[in-house]
Every structure is written in structure tokens, then in C-alpha cells.
Design an enzyme around this catalytic site. Sequence first.
Site, short mmCIF file in Angstrom:
data_model
loop_
_atom_site.label_atom_id
_atom_site.label_comp_id
_atom_site.label_asym_id
_atom_site.label_seq_id
_atom_site.Cartn_x
_atom_site.Cartn_y
_atom_site.Cartn_z
N HIS A 165 1.08 -22.09 74.02
CA HIS A 165 -0.19 -21.43 72.89
C HIS A 165 0.50 -19.81 72.67
O HIS A 165 -0.25 -19.04 72.44
CB HIS A 165 -1.32 -21.23 74.48
CG HIS A 165 -1.63 -22.51 74.69
ND1 HIS A 165 -3.49 -22.78 74.07
CD2 HIS A 165 -1.22 -23.40 75.52
CE1 HIS A 165 -3.26 -23.79 74.10
NE2 HIS A 165 -2.59 -24.15 75.54
N ASP A 372 1.23 -12.44 67.55
CA ASP A 372 0.14 -13.72 69.07
C ASP A 372 -0.01 -15.14 68.33
O ASP A 372 0.19 -15.53 67.20
CB ASP A 372 -1.56 -13.53 68.18
CG ASP A 372 -2.70 -13.01 68.79
OD1 ASP A 372 -2.60 -14.45 69.94
OD2 ASP A 372 -3.41 -12.21 68.56
O1 LIG Z 1 -5.55 -16.37 81.62
P1 LIG Z 1 -5.12 -14.80 81.41
O2 LIG Z 1 -4.17 -13.79 82.05
O3 LIG Z 1 -6.39 -14.20 81.53
O4 LIG Z 1 -5.09 -14.61 79.72
C1 LIG Z 1 -6.25 -15.53 78.58
C2 LIG Z 1 -4.99 -16.32 78.37
O5 LIG Z 1 -4.34 -15.31 76.98
C3 LIG Z 1 -3.37 -16.44 76.22
O6 LIG Z 1 -4.01 -16.75 75.12
C4 LIG Z 1 -3.05 -17.62 74.39
O7 LIG Z 1 -3.92 -18.49 73.32
C5 LIG Z 1 -4.53 -18.71 72.79
C6 LIG Z 1 -5.01 -20.48 72.27
O8 LIG Z 1 -3.87 -21.38 72.21
C7 LIG Z 1 -4.27 -17.97 71.82
O9 LIG Z 1 -5.00 -18.07 70.25
C8 LIG Z 1 -3.40 -17.14 71.60
O10 LIG Z 1 -3.17 -16.57 70.35
C9 LIG Z 1 -2.76 -17.03 72.96
O11 LIG Z 1 -2.02 -15.81 73.39
C10 LIG Z 1 -2.68 -17.05 76.71
O12 LIG Z 1 -1.90 -18.23 76.53
C11 LIG Z 1 -3.09 -18.21 77.67
O13 LIG Z 1 -2.92 -19.05 78.71
C12 LIG Z 1 -4.17 -17.17 79.05
O14 LIG Z 1 -5.16 -18.04 79.72
O1 LIG Z 2 -15.51 -10.13 75.53
C1 LIG Z 2 -15.31 -10.85 74.80
C2 LIG Z 2 -14.03 -10.79 73.92
C3 LIG Z 2 -13.87 -12.49 73.44
N1 LIG Z 2 -13.81 -13.17 74.25
C4 LIG Z 2 -13.32 -14.70 73.43
O2 LIG Z 2 -11.97 -14.64 74.07
C5 LIG Z 2 -10.92 -15.63 73.39
C6 LIG Z 2 -9.78 -14.54 72.10
O3 LIG Z 2 -8.94 -15.59 72.65
P1 LIG Z 2 -7.69 -15.43 70.61
O4 LIG Z 2 -7.43 -16.90 70.90
O5 LIG Z 2 -8.07 -14.55 70.54
O6 LIG Z 2 -6.08 -14.53 72.12
P2 LIG Z 2 -6.11 -14.57 73.73
O7 LIG Z 2 -6.86 -13.54 74.49
O8 LIG Z 2 -6.21 -16.36 73.92
O9 LIG Z 2 -5.01 -13.78 73.78
C7 LIG Z 2 -12.16 -16.01 72.20
O10 LIG Z 2 -12.14 -17.31 72.48
C8 LIG Z 2 -12.88 -15.23 72.44
O11 LIG Z 2 -13.88 -14.99 72.12
C9 LIG Z 2 -15.23 -13.30 74.87
O12 LIG Z 2 -15.80 -14.37 75.07
N2 LIG Z 2 -15.75 -12.56 75.29
#
Ligand SMILES: O=P(O)(O)OC[C@H]1O[C@H](O[C@H]2O[C@H](CO)[C@@H](O)[C@H](O)[C@H]2O)[C@H](O)[C@@H](O)[C@@H]1O
Ligand SMILES: O=c1ccn([C@@H]2O[C@H](COP(=O)(O)OP(=O)(O)O)[C@@H](O)[C@H]2O)c(=O)[nH]1
Length: 724
Positions: A165, A372
Site C-alpha cells: 500500500h 504517499d
Molecule cells: O495502521 P496504522 O499504523 O494506524 O496506519 C494506517 C494505515 O496507513 C497506511 O496507509 C497506506 O494505504 C492507503 C491505502 O492503500 C494509501 O492510500 C496510503 O497512501 C498508504 O499510506 C498503511 O499502508 C496501512 O497499512 C495502515 O494501516
Molecule cells: O479524522 C479522520 C481522518 C481521516 N480518516 C480516514 O483515514 C483515511 C486516510 O487514508 P489515506 O489513504 O489518505 O492515508 P493513510 O492514513 O492510509 O496513510 C481516509 O479513508 C480518511 O477518510 C478518518 O476516518 N477520520
Amino acid sequence: MPRLLLVSNRLPVTVKADPRGVTVTPSAGGLATGLSGPHRSSDGLWIGWPGDVSKLKPEQLARVNQELAELKTVPVQLSASEVARYYEGFSNGVLWPLFHYLLHRIPIDVHDWDSYRRVNQRFADAVIAQYREDDLIWVHDYQLTLVPGILRKALPRAKIGFFLHIPFPATDIFRILPWREEILDGMLGADLVGFHTYGYLRHFAKSIVRTLDASFSIDRVPYQGRTIRLGVFPMGIDVAAFEKLANDEDVIAQVTGMREQAKGQQIFLGVDRLDYTKGIQRRLLAMERLLEREPRLRGRVRLVQVAVPSREKVDAYASFRRELEETVGRINGAYGSVGQTPIHYLYRSFSQKQVTALYRAADVMLVTPLRDGMNLVAKEFVASRTDGDGVLVLSEFAGAFAELGEAITVNPHDLDGMVAAYKHALRMPEEERRSRMRTLRERIQRHDVHRWADSFIATLEHMPRAEPLGDESSTSAEIEDLVERIREAPSLALLLDYDGTLAPIERVPELAAPTKEVKALLASLTHRSRPTDVNVVSGRTRESLEEWLGDLPISMYAEHGAWGRERGQSWVPMRELNSEWKNSLRTILNDFTDRTPGSRIEEKWASIAWHYRMADAEFGPLQARELATYLTDILSNAPVEVIHGHKVVEIRQQGIHKGIIVDRVLERAQPAFVLAIGDDRTDEDMFRALPPSGVAIHVGKGRSAATYRLADPAAVASLLRALI
Ligand SMILES: O=P(O)(O)OC[C@H]1O[C@H](O[C@H]2O[C@H](CO)[C@@H](O)[C@H](O)[C@H]2O)[C@H](O)[C@@H](O)[C@@H]1O
Ligand SMILES: O=c1ccn([C@@H]2O[C@H](COP(=O)(O)OP(=O)(O)O)[C@@H](O)[C@H]2O)c(=O)[nH]1
Ligand SMILES: [Mg+2]
């Protein structure tokens, strides 16, 4: 549809315990929504971490576990130390910053690899415990890169997918990682490896070439006897759900409230986890510069920045938060007044409904990450704009950029460019805003999260099942049987390759001298009670064989059979040698060597070899292909063969190969039993030339025509010992 086993660090539900009790709530985010459909319809299981359950009382835990089971999830419990080391230390302390090109965020000394490896093993064990034939396994993300590799060993024929991801970085960044081989090898345990963009796929493919000495063609990687497919699957969002929320009464009321409150102001919006990759700091600095340069905008714009608490125990996140809050304070101090503040900073998380209201209320959405993987917020903003209005400012370093070209694009490292983009967004005429938004909306509607999941699963499902190579070593019973047959034979001829067979392969070939034990073994074989003809058949030069084995009462053949020194005699050519063709080659090979740093020429009697093992991993093969094509062309009438081997292009006189030695030995000794042992492609010539009663043994893995297999030179030595 086969049953789907989903594996991700976080389960789609999170267990939370507080003094009021224990709750199991859905985890927000695209992964959970995107995969819940296939999870349900395939009657599958989801394996992952349910959050911290360490403080639950036994009866609470039992209830939670039952609830998780009803939701078809399988919890992998992590101890506090595993969370600190596998999740915070390695996944988010090392892999996350490295894969996002932010090297200065990585601690100097890293201790958590062993924990990462152990937890990956635990996840894999949980999958193995649930696996049934025909299941599809889909593993997610950087926290679990080793899982596919572990699964492949335990379940050789399983269909395994892996999706990353986050970005896969350029090779020169990735190879900084001391555990780069393990990570790539782990990911290649899958049949299908998916990425959000082609850029990430290409970086991954190139890293394989440089790190694992493997190759790839476009989207296929031949590796360890399997073919792994690489694919681009840009993740989408649940568009229908956001559209529904955007038209929800409560949401519309919230939007009206927010617009009322910001009367006379244009609203900029940022929604991110508080993460240093998201470019929040530069987004604020650009806002500060805008207000500094355009006094008339002071009091006319506000930036609402949602910063969701994330990974707070990782030092880099804690220090980033301090930097950020200092910047917010400075800007508000300088450009705020009693009645208004330019930056509305909200350090908390919001529900999907509230986030949708924010999206709808904004004039300009700022998505400006430094890197990202995808960034779903950008897509959610577009999906929520059922009113057809709103401007998206998007960083070219977000994966979403590949699909959302109609946004105003920015390079977050160019502050003046960011300021210009803000101005452009503020001034954009309504007609242009609507026209851009229309195209954006069409695109995200077509490629939503359901399509993403379905297309990955369909690709995986339709891939051919990995066939085990059948290159396991022969069983000890099979070997004992063979030894018995040989011992009974009235006479014996042994044809033994040297490197990889009698001596282990060394990186520097000069270091592969025979041990005392091997020499003694060869000597004792010649003294068996039944006549035994011992032959070493090697690709090496006469000089090295003479130096290492010359004092033994055996026969030796050098340069794949070009030269022979039969027991008690001196070296003679085995074929008439014609080396005129060599003269014309020297200039060409010298030229290629000069142009290809790290390559070198090895001149033997009946051949010349151009080695490129030490050359650049991509440039070397490129040059070698050109050389081989060119030589095949100009030498088409010469009595030679051009052989493109492993990291070597060899030009060899025709009709010289290890096979000719088999005939020679059969004529000379007329043995009752012939046994040939070798590890390499050139030994296959010898195996093919054996009489029907002859027996071949291949050493190591890989394809071979041999009937028997031994693991390594040590196993060869013990078989030979058993013959004495
Ligand atoms: O589980 P966390 O440590 O709290 O982090 C949240 C998720 O963040 C990352 O998101 C990525 O996946 C998104 C969907 O493909 C993508 O849009 C974003 O750019 C990525 O940063 C992470 O890869 C997840 O595993 C985490 O759960
Ligand atoms: O207060 C918040 C801020 C963000 N999001 C969600 O968090 C996700 C962020 O995903 P993104 O791929 O932009 O980045 P990541 O945090 O996975 O790196 C999106 O679905 C947002 O709608 C949420 O549920 N509550
Ligand atoms: Mg060999």
C-alpha cells in the site's frame, strides 16, 4: 469463488478497552471497506491484529474472541514488546520512512529486525492453521513482507497474493536496508505482487535485479522455478458510500453550519494522519507565505487542518508533532486577530460522516504529501463533491497523482510553486472548477474500491498454480540403494565435476582449492578392491587442475574436455584445436570490456569468455546481450559456438563439451558401471552422453536430467566415502 484468507496488520475491527467497558468497532479506512465485500461473499477469514487486548479480564477476552469469530476474523495477539518492536520499531520506525524516502527519520541503530521476523512468522502460522486447499491468500502491506515467503515454503501450491500500500522506493534508497534480500525474497513468495502505480512496480523489479541477481521481463519475474507476476492495481474508494453520506441531511446541516461560521472566508482543508510524510509542514509554510505576500487575503482565508493522532510512540512522530504545533502557533500569532485565526488545527480523529461534511464545506482541498502510496483522502474529497464544485490541490508525489491529473498539481518542495497553486485555486472560475471536477468524478466512479479488490482477486485466481520444482534431494533410502548397486558392480568409472561438486562454490574462484579430506578421498577411491577409474571433468584450466590435483593417481580433463591428462600420462588436447578465430575476437572483446566497468576477459585454450558478474547489474546484461547477438552474427561461418551462460558470454570451439569425455572413458576402461556427478548446466552434456546403464547425480536445486539429487558437496563426499 474460492474462499479468501485476508491477512493484514490491523483487523477491519479494533478492540478498545476503557473504564466503561470493551468495544469492538470497525476500523476506518479503505482497506476495510474495499475488502469486506469479497470477505463476506467468499465466506472467508480475515487474519490480523485486533489492537491491545492485554488489559482485558479473562471473561472479557472470551467475549471479545467470540465476537471476533462471529465477524469471521482471526486475531493475532501481539505483546506490548512486539507492538513496540515489530510495529513501532521496525515497520513504522524503519520501513515506513525508508519507503517514503525520508532517511533522516530512521534511527541510526536498529534492533528490531528479529521481532519483525518473529511476528511475520506468527502471522504466517495463523494462516497455515486456517488454510484449506483451494483458498486464495491475500497478504497486505509493509508490516508483513516476509509472510508470503514463509507461506510458500509451507504451502508450495497455494495461491498467494501480496499488495503493497505504500510506495516502493528507488533501488538506491531500498538497498540501504541491511535486510533487503530477505524482504524481496519474502514478497516473491507470492504469485502476484500488486502496487498502486507503475513507478512502484518498476522500482521493485529493478531492486530484484540488483539485490537478488534475478531478472524480469515487463511484469514477470522468474524466481526459484516459479514465475511471479507483478501488477498495477490503483486502489479506489467506496464511492457510493461517500456520495450517500454527502447527501445525508445531517451532513448538509453541518456543511451549512461551517459555511455560516466562515462567512466571508474561503476554506482550505487538510485531512491527514499526523504523519511527517503528508507534507503538512510545507502546506502551512506556503499558507504563511501567502498571507505574508498578500495582505488583502488576511482574514479572508482559513485552513482547517485535521491531524489524526497516529503512531505516537514512535520518536519521529512525536518530534514532528512538536514542530508542527510550533508552526501553527507562529502563523496564528502573526496573522490571527481577536475575531479569527487563519489555521484551525484539530488534533483528533473524526467519523467518516464528519470528514465528509468537511470535504463538502471546503473550497480548496490540500493534499500535499512528500510521498504517499496512494492517498485516499484525495479520492474521498472528489467523491463527496456531488455538488460538482471544489478544487483539489494535489502533490505529484502521491500515488493518486497518476489518476487525478485534472487537479492543480504541486511539488511540495517548491514553496513558491505551492503559493502560486493556492492563488490559482482561489481564483479559479466556477466553470473551470466544475469541468475539472466532472472529469475527476467520472474517473473515481469507474475505478472504485470494489473494482480494485475484484480485479486483484480475479487476476490471482486465474493464475496457474505454482508447481513444486521436484528438486528435493533424493531420500537416504534411494541413495543407499544406489550405493549398494555400485558396490556390487565388477568395475566402476567415476566422472566428477569439480566446482560445486567436489568443492563448494567460492565468490573468488581461486579460493576453491580442494581440502585434504577430498584429496584423500579421491586417492582412496582409486585403491578400491574392484577396478575404479576416477576422472575429474572440469571447466577449469589445465594449470589449476594440475596445481590442485596433479599429484593424485587420477585422470583429469580441463576446459570442458578440450584437454586431458590421463592417469600417469601428460596433458594432450582431446580434439584438434583451431584457434584462428580467436584473433578476430580480441579487439571486439577488449572494446566491450573498456565500455563495461567490472567486466573482464578470460582466455582459455579452446574458448574465450567475457565475464560480467562484477559489472553493473542492469548494464552488464544489456551489454552482454548486444555482444552475444553481434558475435553470433559475425561468427556464423566460424567453427565456434557463442554461449550466453550465467553472467558470462563464452565463445567456444564447436564440438568441445563434457560429453566427449564420457565416450573417451567408456572406450578406455570399459567399466561395468558409470557414475557422473555435477552441479551445472555444462554437466548436463555429460549426463546426456551416458550409456543407458549409466547413472547421473545432480548437486543442488534447479532443473536437471539426472535421476538422483544431492544437496551439496558435503553430501557428494559422503556418498563417495560409502563406495570405499
Ligand atoms: O495502521 P496504522 O499504523 O494506524 O496506519 C494506517 C494505515 O496507513 C497506511 O496507509 C497506506 O494505504 C492507503 C491505502 O492503500 C494509501 O492510500 C496510503 O497512501 C498508504 O499510506 C498503511 O499502508 C496501512 O497499512 C495502515 O494501516
Ligand atoms: O479524522 C479522520 C481522518 C481521516 N480518516 C480516514 O483515514 C483515511 C486516510 O487514508 P489515506 O489513504 O489518505 O492515508 P493513510 O492514513 O492510509 O496513510 C481516509 O479513508 C480518511 O477518510 C478518518 O476516518 N477520520
Ligand atoms: Mg560445477
